[in-house]
Design an enzyme around this catalytic site. Sequence first.
Site, PDB file in Angstrom:
ATOM      1  N   SER A 176       0.819  -1.170   0.003  1.00 23.11           N
ATOM      2  CA  SER A 176      -0.162  -0.053   0.074  1.00 23.11           C
ATOM      3  C   SER A 176       0.830   1.109   0.003  1.00 23.11           C
ATOM      4  CB  SER A 176      -0.840   0.062   1.296  1.00 23.11           C
ATOM      5  OG  SER A 176      -1.942  -0.864   0.960  1.00 23.11           O
ATOM      6  N   LYS A 179       0.478   3.521  -3.061  1.00 25.33           N
ATOM      7  CA  LYS A 179      -0.780   4.182  -3.363  1.00 25.33           C
ATOM      8  C   LYS A 179      -0.618   5.697  -3.756  1.00 25.33           C
ATOM      9  CE  LYS A 179      -3.812   0.557  -1.449  1.00 25.33           C
ATOM     10  NZ  LYS A 179      -4.645   0.123  -0.202  1.00 25.33           N
ATOM     11  N   TYR A 236      -3.060  -2.812 -10.371  1.00 25.56           N
ATOM     12  CA  TYR A 236      -3.121  -2.811  -8.880  1.00 25.56           C
ATOM     13  C   TYR A 236      -2.374  -3.851  -8.248  1.00 25.56           C
ATOM     14  CZ  TYR A 236      -4.519  -2.439  -4.362  1.00 25.56           C
ATOM     15  OH  TYR A 236      -4.649  -2.498  -2.780  1.00 25.56           O
ATOM     16  N   TYR A 249      -3.702   3.637   7.667  1.00 24.61           N
ATOM     17  CA  TYR A 249      -4.794   2.817   8.197  1.00 24.61           C
ATOM     18  C   TYR A 249      -5.555   3.351   9.223  1.00 24.61           C
ATOM     19  CZ  TYR A 249      -2.013  -0.558   5.439  1.00 24.61           C
ATOM     20  OH  TYR A 249      -1.327  -1.205   4.490  1.00 24.61           O
ATOM     21  N   VAL A 295       1.498  -3.487   4.202  1.00 24.63           N
ATOM     22  CA  VAL A 295       1.338  -4.704   4.907  1.00 24.63           C
ATOM     23  C   VAL A 295       2.864  -5.574   4.658  1.00 24.63           C
ATOM     24  CG1 VAL A 295      -1.071  -5.036   5.197  1.00 24.63           C
ATOM     25  CG2 VAL A 295       0.129  -5.894   3.149  1.00 24.63           C
TER      26      VAL A 295
HETATM   27  N1  GLU Z   1      -2.278  -6.029  -1.702  1.00 25.11           N
HETATM   28  C1  GLU Z   1      -2.933  -5.634  -0.767  1.00 25.11           C
HETATM   29  C2  GLU Z   1      -4.248  -5.713  -0.706  1.00 25.11           C
HETATM   30  O1  GLU Z   1      -4.631  -5.035  -1.965  1.00 25.11           O
HETATM   31  C3  GLU Z   1      -2.475  -4.118  -0.174  1.00 25.11           C
HETATM   32  C4  GLU Z   1      -2.271  -4.296   1.370  1.00 25.11           C
HETATM   33  C5  GLU Z   1      -1.675  -3.288   1.999  1.00 25.11           C
HETATM   34  O2  GLU Z   1      -0.586  -2.916   2.044  1.00 25.11           O
HETATM   35  O3  GLU Z   1      -2.651  -2.637   2.472  1.00 25.11           O
HETATM   36  O4  GLU Z   1      -5.079  -5.989  -0.154  1.00 25.11           O
END
Ligand code: GLU
Length: 342
Positions: free
Chosen positions: A83, A86, A208, A260, A278
Amino acid sequence: MPDNQSTGALDDLIGCLKAAVAPFRATLQELHAKYRDVADGKVADYIPELALADPKWFGISVVTVDGQAFDVGDCQQLLSIQSVSKPFVFGMALEDHGREVVLKKVGVEPTGEAFNAIVLDEKSNRPFNPLVNAGAIATADLIPGKDFAERIKRLMATFSGYAGRDVYVDNAIFMSERSTGHRNRAIAHLMLNFGMVSEKVEESLELYFQQCSILVNAHDLAVMGASLANAGVNPITKQRALEREYVKDVLSVMLTCGMYDYAGEWAYRVGLPAKSGVGGGICAVVPGRCGIGIFSPLLDARGNSVRGIKVCEELSDRFGLHAFELGFDGERIEDQFYLRKK
Ligand code: GLU
């Protein structure tokens, strides 16, 4: 000036510079030693590749806007960016389409929901922000190109520009993300229903999953953060990674939505734009000063790196890096880093 004299002067200068920067490296070493035995939390295990992470891995890197790098611990150990990718894709969407178009597809509002919640804003049908999965898939959908090859090229070029080196996708992680990504597919199709993503939704999901599987290390995360800190220009390569006018857009959502369900607490305690993933990475930005990259795969219940949070909290506190503390006295980064220790 004879050659030997100029070399001597240069050596003196280098000696002075080394002495000047040493205290900060020592501080990072101190923090690394202080937190390396913290064993709280657990490594992500929703896909087998992440469960293989060694809980001992711990790297702290700081890269300043004038290109100095301070790496302590496992700063070369690769991790999947997850993430942390993003906000950088949000920046790319802004560059490619402008604010008006992007903000029709994704909001900038923090959400109390989980990052992977299957939820959209009831009034606008938009995902709440680009740092939850829904918003990230919507921004991945905006990556331009006539076909997948062109789009993935644009994606990888962007991350390589931020990191200052060619970055690659870990294929095993990508395959796992793709084969377990049913929830993300559900989110994407809900958005398709509301016209928030294009008909190319399957291809955008692939993008993605690819973006989440890019391998970086703690040093790369610091360089990426430093590029944002440096008004969009990578301070090592001197190449522009993001148009200057969109840097504040990216940093704003990082400050309000980047950590988060800890985002509010983080903004209050640390006060820096940041994003965690994560994989155990954190990228934090001290605007005008430096980027901070941390990798430690032990995660707390919210999905943030346990040691990463501790290091950032202590750095912010010790050096007065909180967004609303910086700027009161106009101190230079040198003052922040070398003189303002408690
Ligand atoms: N690849 C994870 C997902 O899309 C991202 C998780 C993360 O780092 O929040 O669920």
